[in-house]
Design an enzyme around this catalytic site. Structure first.
Site, short mmCIF file in Angstrom:
data_model
loop_
_atom_site.label_atom_id
_atom_site.label_comp_id
_atom_site.label_asym_id
_atom_site.label_seq_id
_atom_site.Cartn_x
_atom_site.Cartn_y
_atom_site.Cartn_z
N ASP A 30 85.30 120.28 23.95
CA ASP A 30 85.89 121.39 24.47
C ASP A 30 84.98 122.54 24.22
OD1 ASP A 30 88.04 123.07 25.46
OD2 ASP A 30 89.12 122.75 23.55
N TYR A 80 84.01 126.94 24.81
CA TYR A 80 84.55 128.31 24.29
C TYR A 80 83.98 129.20 25.06
CZ TYR A 80 86.09 131.23 20.33
OH TYR A 80 86.79 132.21 19.42
N HIS A 117 88.38 135.69 25.91
CA HIS A 117 89.00 134.70 24.97
C HIS A 117 88.29 134.72 23.39
CE1 HIS A 117 91.15 131.61 23.01
NE2 HIS A 117 89.91 131.06 22.79
N ARG A 121 88.82 138.61 12.76
CA ARG A 121 87.43 139.08 12.03
C ARG A 121 87.18 140.68 12.34
NH1 ARG A 121 85.69 134.24 14.09
NH2 ARG A 121 85.02 135.31 15.77
N GLU A 145 96.73 126.49 25.38
CA GLU A 145 95.56 126.81 25.81
C GLU A 145 95.16 126.59 27.25
OE1 GLU A 145 92.21 125.98 23.24
OE2 GLU A 145 92.84 128.11 21.91
N GLU A 185 93.07 125.87 30.15
CA GLU A 185 91.78 125.49 30.63
C GLU A 185 91.67 124.61 31.75
OE1 GLU A 185 89.68 123.77 26.91
OE2 GLU A 185 91.16 124.75 25.64
N ASP A 192 95.43 122.74 26.17
CA ASP A 192 94.64 122.33 24.87
C ASP A 192 95.88 122.88 23.93
OD1 ASP A 192 93.34 121.09 23.03
OD2 ASP A 192 92.10 122.97 23.03
N ARG A 226 98.46 127.26 15.44
CA ARG A 226 97.70 128.41 15.06
C ARG A 226 97.39 128.45 13.56
NH1 ARG A 226 94.05 128.78 19.04
NH2 ARG A 226 95.22 129.21 21.08
N GLN A 244 95.36 125.71 12.22
CA GLN A 244 93.95 125.88 12.46
C GLN A 244 93.44 126.98 11.56
OE1 GLN A 244 93.53 127.10 16.61
NE2 GLN A 244 91.42 127.47 16.09
N TYR A 291 89.95 125.45 9.58
CA TYR A 291 88.94 125.36 10.54
C TYR A 291 87.61 126.00 9.82
CZ TYR A 291 88.12 130.35 11.26
OH TYR A 291 87.67 131.75 11.24
N LYS A 330 94.43 120.74 16.78
CA LYS A 330 94.22 120.24 18.25
C LYS A 330 94.34 119.13 18.46
CE LYS A 330 91.92 124.67 19.15
NZ LYS A 330 92.20 125.22 20.42
N THR A 381 96.56 116.89 24.05
CA THR A 381 95.89 117.44 25.18
C THR A 381 96.50 117.15 26.33
OG1 THR A 381 94.03 118.00 23.81
CG2 THR A 381 93.87 118.53 26.13
N THR A 400 89.72 128.11 26.40
CA THR A 400 90.72 129.21 26.71
C THR A 400 90.15 130.06 27.96
OG1 THR A 400 91.94 128.66 24.84
CG2 THR A 400 92.62 130.63 26.24
N GLU A 447 96.88 135.22 22.19
CA GLU A 447 96.41 136.51 22.71
C GLU A 447 97.30 137.34 23.42
OE1 GLU A 447 93.21 133.52 24.30
OE2 GLU A 447 92.24 135.49 24.78
#
Lengths: 431, 431
Positions: free
Chosen positions: A128, A130, A135, A144, A201, A203, A235, A239, A242, A246, A255, A259, A352, A366
């Site tokens: 997968d 990114y 996204h 962050r 997600e 995708e 996907d 959250r 995650q 992560y 995840k 899927t 995503t 999002e």
């Protein structure tokens, strides 16, 4: 424009320009390879047996009586092209071979509503990516802050990670809300229970053809030759699991529980009329990622949510595959630059796909800005995350002049989580 | 103590107490399942054909004439136990059935030196954990400083990530130094080229048996029933590629170019006499991770480096599998707590196994403290990372009273990287 003797409406996903491949199981028969045309499926094992695929290089090898597309994928681009060309010829309204052979037609076509669709591919490795800047920027901003939204590596490296292949399921498979560890923001220690932040997600995925030998990278200009076709991908993501798990090795349990993919694999060649320039890449990518051709494709993507006991779907996202910063070819080339070998049936997904506008975001994370701005559904319900009983539907298509290359849809309904007693045994759970 | 009529020395890896499974190919014959005994291999397809495995539940199903252990793995623990018990009976010095059947013995045994070993398992999904506290602390100290060495989640979550299954190779396969993007510390932009920080990771792997249905977690107390057996693993890593790519989705290209495994799969049951308590887990794990039994195993692990054109190996690491903070069972239970399905032939690996002492560290990264403290080899050469031509050898064994349960070895030699011209075509490389 080309038309088939099988009538297809202007907004059909499956005109003669598309001809996606799938694994179909007509009642009482074994699984086999079919192609979708209008509201029908053409059984390729039957027409192969009748000799109509002779000369393609795929004939007489039981390729189309297989229960996955893998053997076909392994044959490579020249054979894919020959089979596609032959099918477009055979289904053409001007071609008599199949059109006028009533006996064969009766055997070779099924109404789509009468066949069961199966997972089309035996997936070896699933990767997968990114690759949507919007996204990555949205997620980065939430986790962050705005100033560190995009990691320093993001515009140089098509970031990706290895996903879980065993839990890739076909559209229509229910998805059980996963249990796991989460750490509430101000808690001392993590807690155990069902995810409270279940997400989708949006995708797209692609399947790899013959692949490469270990140690032999695929160059960016040859990468598309390895792409058999594409599907829609959801996907599913948890959250809260995650964000606790992560660091530092990336998403894992968040995840790996499901899927979902759409059943029809649209040939990469069918997308050719919709090729276009992607976003400008600045800074310039390193040489091994510089693609000569345009690498983006204009594919409309839509997400709908349908609450339990409600017949009405609410469209919650409308975006486009052409937002992808990194192209399919760049992702394939990057994946193999170390010499990593790809095999027939490997699946790659884009990550995503979000656009610039709020309405173009490809995840609840999002769309609701991590729960802060709930979505309103047509029936007045609000959603911050996906609830039990909700059905999520993704649809996609390329809009041609008077025809569509459609991907059909991928759907999945969320079931409530198992209880702790279900999984630990009653004795342990009450201690 | 039990002895076989096939003589095995006291320090043999393969006494009658072990009986590991592998896929062997005797010259001119097809691949089949064998077990190692002393310096010989017993061909299980031959003795199955002769009826000697009747009553085990595996007989007469072509399980042992398969080219992978997957069909055997799918049969589950009661059958694995029955086959192992039957083999220990048949190979016992007191049992006449095979010992005194000269014709069958001539057909069923091969000297190990006369058979080709093949990859024993068709690996579906590969998951790599990060279960050694000493390794995670060492790496964390180097990358984030002493105060943030262990992430806040580490003692709660058996951290893991999905690895690449396609590039898992058998011991003895050469490993080509990978190309990729790296970012030198003070450079403005990343550069392209061969990794300058090629590393090994000393790990152990285990293969999953029947597995579980999607949506149905495996409880921690039942998890070991799903473990068929174990191998030695070298998870080759490119540290400079890793440090540039791994945020935020974890290692990807840095570890997808090769993972080497030993050819003989030691039955999990053979490790039972070496079960012991692992490190104290503080804080207490959540209920789904609380294991009733001791979960650690006393397995000695050693790493050797042999430079090109040098016959002498230097031991660079000596450690033990019992340093693992999270047990095999805890890792399996954690993996499936979301409902993620495991399938026969899935491989899990432990992550790098490091001990408390410097000499017990399981990677060059740690042994040389990211290159700051080079290792000296017996021939006087120094190493900060692995160089072209170096051969890396991992060996492992449980030491019993008068016998060993050995894992054999996993070895691999590093080949020089391809040139940029090799992969891009000359035209592109000179532009």
């Amino acid at each position: 424009m080309k038309y088939s003797f099988i009538e297809t409406k202007q907004d059909s996903d499956f005109p003669i320009q598309n001809l996606p491949y799938g694994i179909v199981q007509p009642s009482d028969l074994s699984p086999r390879v079919g192609t979708a045309i209008g509201d029908y499926v053409l059984d390729l094992s039957i027409i192969d047996e009748a000799g109509l695929l002779n000369g393609t290089g795929a004939e007489g090898k039981n390729i189309f009586s297989a229960s996955s597309l893998n053997p076909f994928m392994a044959l490579g681009l020249p054979v894919w092209k020959a089979v596609r060309e032959k099918l477009q010829y055979l289904l053409d309204q001007e071609t008599a071979d199949l059109r006028d052979n009533e006996e064969l037609r009766a055997k070779a076509f099924y109404p789509q509503s009468k066949v069961r669709m199966l997972l089309p591919v035996q997936i070896g490795d699933y990767t997968d990516f990114y690759a949507s800047k919007e996204h990555a920027t949205n997620v980065g901003t939430m986790f962050r802050g705005k100033d560190n939204a995009l990691m320093p590596n993001w515009k140089h490296v098509p970031i990706g990670y290895h996903g879980r292949a065993s839990s890739i399921v076909l559209s229509g498979t229910d998805v059980r809300r996963p249990l796991g560890q989460t750490k509430p923001a101000h808690a001392e220690a993590p807690v155990f229970g069902p995810t409270a932040q279940l997400d989708f997600e949006l995708e797209m995925g692609w399947f790899i053809g013959p692949g490469n030998q270990l140690g032999q990278p695929i160059s960016v200009d040859q990468a598309e030759d390895q792409v058999f076709g594409m599907v829609l991908v959801n996907d599913w993501s948890a959250r809260d699991i995650q964000s606790w798990e992560y660091q530092p090795l990336g998403p894992f349990l968040a995840k790996n529980f499901a899927t979902s993919i759409s059943p029809w694999v649209v040939p990469f060649e069918a997308l050719e009329p919709f090729r276009q320039a992607g976003p400008v890449q600045d800074p310039e990518p390193l040489a091994y990622l510089k693609q000569k051709k345009n690498g983006a494709f204009n594919i409309n993507l839509e997400v709908y949510l349908k609450p339990e006991n409600d017949s009405e779907e609410t469209q919650i996202t409308k975006t486009n595959f052409n937002y992808m910063y990194w192209s399919v070819a760049q992702q394939v080339a990057h994946h193999t630059i170390t010499g990593c070998n790809l095999r027939p049936g490997d699946m790659h997904a884009s990550g995503t796909i979000s656009g610039l506008e709020r309405s173009e975001r490809g995840s609840m994370l999002e769309l609701t800005w991590r729960g802060a701005e709930p979505l309103e559904l047509k029936n007045g319900d609000k959603r911050t995350w996906i609830e039990d009983g909700d059905e999520l539907i993704i649809r996609g298509y390329c809009q041609g002049d008077g025809y569509r290359i459609g991907f059909g849809e991928v759907r999945g309904t969320v079931l409530p989580a198992l209880s702790e007693a279900d999984i630990l045994g009653v004795e342990k759970a009450i201690n």
